[in-house]
Design a protein around this motif. Structure first.
Motif, PDB file in Angstrom:
ATOM      1  N   THR A  96     -13.856-113.806  47.644  1.00 32.74           N
ATOM      2  CA  THR A  96     -12.580-113.555  46.937  1.00 32.74           C
ATOM      3  C   THR A  96     -12.677-112.575  46.199  1.00 32.74           C
ATOM      4  O   THR A  96     -13.153-110.994  46.286  1.00 32.74           O
ATOM      5  N   VAL A  97     -11.757-111.710  46.543  1.00 39.56           N
ATOM      6  CA  VAL A  97     -10.653-110.726  45.964  1.00 39.56           C
ATOM      7  C   VAL A  97     -10.538-110.326  44.479  1.00 39.56           C
ATOM      8  O   VAL A  97     -10.086-111.177  43.758  1.00 39.56           O
ATOM      9  N   SER A  98     -11.483-109.380  43.663  1.00 37.61           N
ATOM     10  CA  SER A  98     -11.528-108.888  42.498  1.00 37.61           C
ATOM     11  C   SER A  98     -11.164-107.944  42.714  1.00 37.61           C
ATOM     12  O   SER A  98     -11.081-107.286  43.678  1.00 37.61           O
ATOM     13  N   ALA A  99     -10.330-107.659  41.312  1.00 35.43           N
ATOM     14  CA  ALA A  99      -9.782-106.745  40.484  1.00 35.43           C
ATOM     15  C   ALA A  99     -10.869-105.737  39.774  1.00 35.43           C
ATOM     16  O   ALA A  99     -12.188-105.800  39.647  1.00 35.43           O
ATOM     17  N   MET A 100     -11.247-104.404  40.580  1.00 39.32           N
ATOM     18  CA  MET A 100     -12.956-103.298  40.166  1.00 39.32           C
ATOM     19  C   MET A 100     -12.350-101.666  40.117  1.00 39.32           C
ATOM     20  O   MET A 100     -10.805-101.970  40.527  1.00 39.32           O
ATOM     21  N   SER A 101     -12.683-101.096  39.420  1.00 40.03           N
ATOM     22  CA  SER A 101     -12.667-100.238  38.903  1.00 40.03           C
ATOM     23  C   SER A 101     -12.955 -99.207  39.889  1.00 40.03           C
ATOM     24  O   SER A 101     -13.789 -99.413  40.559  1.00 40.03           O
ATOM     25  N   LEU A 102     -12.360 -97.980  41.052  1.00 37.73           N
ATOM     26  CA  LEU A 102     -13.350 -97.021  42.056  1.00 37.73           C
ATOM     27  C   LEU A 102     -14.557 -96.739  41.689  1.00 37.73           C
ATOM     28  O   LEU A 102     -15.365 -96.754  42.638  1.00 37.73           O
ATOM     29  N   ARG A 103     -14.434 -96.926  40.431  1.00 37.49           N
ATOM     30  CA  ARG A 103     -16.384 -96.438  39.997  1.00 37.49           C
ATOM     31  C   ARG A 103     -17.056 -96.884  40.473  1.00 37.49           C
ATOM     32  O   ARG A 103     -18.587 -97.250  40.844  1.00 37.49           O
ATOM     33  N   GLU A 104     -17.136 -98.454  39.570  1.00 33.25           N
ATOM     34  CA  GLU A 104     -18.020 -99.781  40.378  1.00 33.25           C
ATOM     35  C   GLU A 104     -18.135 -99.562  41.349  1.00 33.25           C
ATOM     36  O   GLU A 104     -18.861-100.202  42.029  1.00 33.25           O
ATOM     37  N   LEU A 105     -17.463 -99.110  43.221  1.00 36.89           N
ATOM     38  CA  LEU A 105     -17.646 -99.344  44.027  1.00 36.89           C
ATOM     39  C   LEU A 105     -18.691 -97.931  44.941  1.00 36.89           C
ATOM     40  O   LEU A 105     -19.572 -98.525  45.931  1.00 36.89           O
TER      41      LEU A 105
END
Length: 227
Positions: free
Chosen positions: A10-19
């Motif tokens: 599933t494609v989710s919207a995340m913050s760059l920091r979370e990656l």
């Protein structure tokens, strides 16, 4: 592949920091202009909410092939998430080294492709082929552990000691908060193949029936080496 992949993506919207991107992590950049091709790049650094730096790969990489003011697509893989986002090139630099400063994205599109963080490594290990309880261990050989997660591992061996589905155990030593800890992890061979142009065999294994202590050490190992 080890069986640490989720049943559905599933494609989710995340913050760059979370990656939790790390300097040197491989990326692909592509300008949003007709005929533009993908460029192998690497993540250098980021200032949250402001910008991130990407640069070319290798000593021959003297240009990002990005131009100030244009829009580009950035793609990458963290070892757990595949991700992409669209950004604007704020500035490009040639000195002291080549890199481009991109607008920090508000969100990125991320797809969880592995339940567990997988890290690359190069560690000596011992792989043992197991028979049933009465026969015990039948053979063992020295191998190189080349990546690992809480769910499984990838091993490089001179030859394939086991077929797909075979029961094996992997033994290696890891530093745990300053002290060496010996792990012996049982598992099953998921795949085994000889990569073209490379010496030896790559063996993927999925861990089975891990003890709580083993899980703790593996979590510590993957988190400390990926941060």
């Amino acid at each position: 592949m080890n069986d640490d992949s989720p049943a559905a993506t599933t494609v989710s919207a995340m913050s760059l920091r979370e990656l939790r991107l790390r300097p040197g992590m491989a990326l692909q950049t592509r300008r949003l202009v007709e005929g533009a091709s993908k460029k192998e790049s690497q993540f250098l650094a980021a200032i949250e909410g402001k910008g991130l730096m990407v640069g070319p790969v290798g000593p021959e990489g003297v240009s990002t092939e990005l131009e100030e003011g244009e829009v580009c697509v950035v793609r990458g893989f963290t070892g757990q998430y595949e991700f992409s986002f669209v950004s604007k090139v704020l500035q490009t630099f040639e000195k002291p080294f080549a890199y481009a400063l991109l607008l920090y994205p508000k969100k990125v599109d991320a797809t969880l492709v592995r339940q567990s963080m997988r890290i690359k490594t190069s560690m000596p290990a011992e792989l043992a082929l197991l028979r049933d309880a009465e026969q015990g261990q039948s053979s063992s050989s020295g191998v190189t552990l080349i990546d690992i997660s809480v769910a499984g591992a990838m091993i490089r061996s001179v030859a394939s000691p086991a077929t797909v589905g075979a029961a094996v155990s992997l033994a290696f030593s890891v530093d745990f908060e300053g002290s060496p800890v010996q792990l012996v992890l049982a598992g099953t061979v998921c795949h085994s193949h000889n990569p073209m142009g490379q010496e030896g065999c790559l063996i993927g294994m999925a861990f089975r029936n891990l003890k709580q202590h083993d899980k703790l050490v593996l979590h510590y190992m993957t988190r400390t080496r990926s941060g």
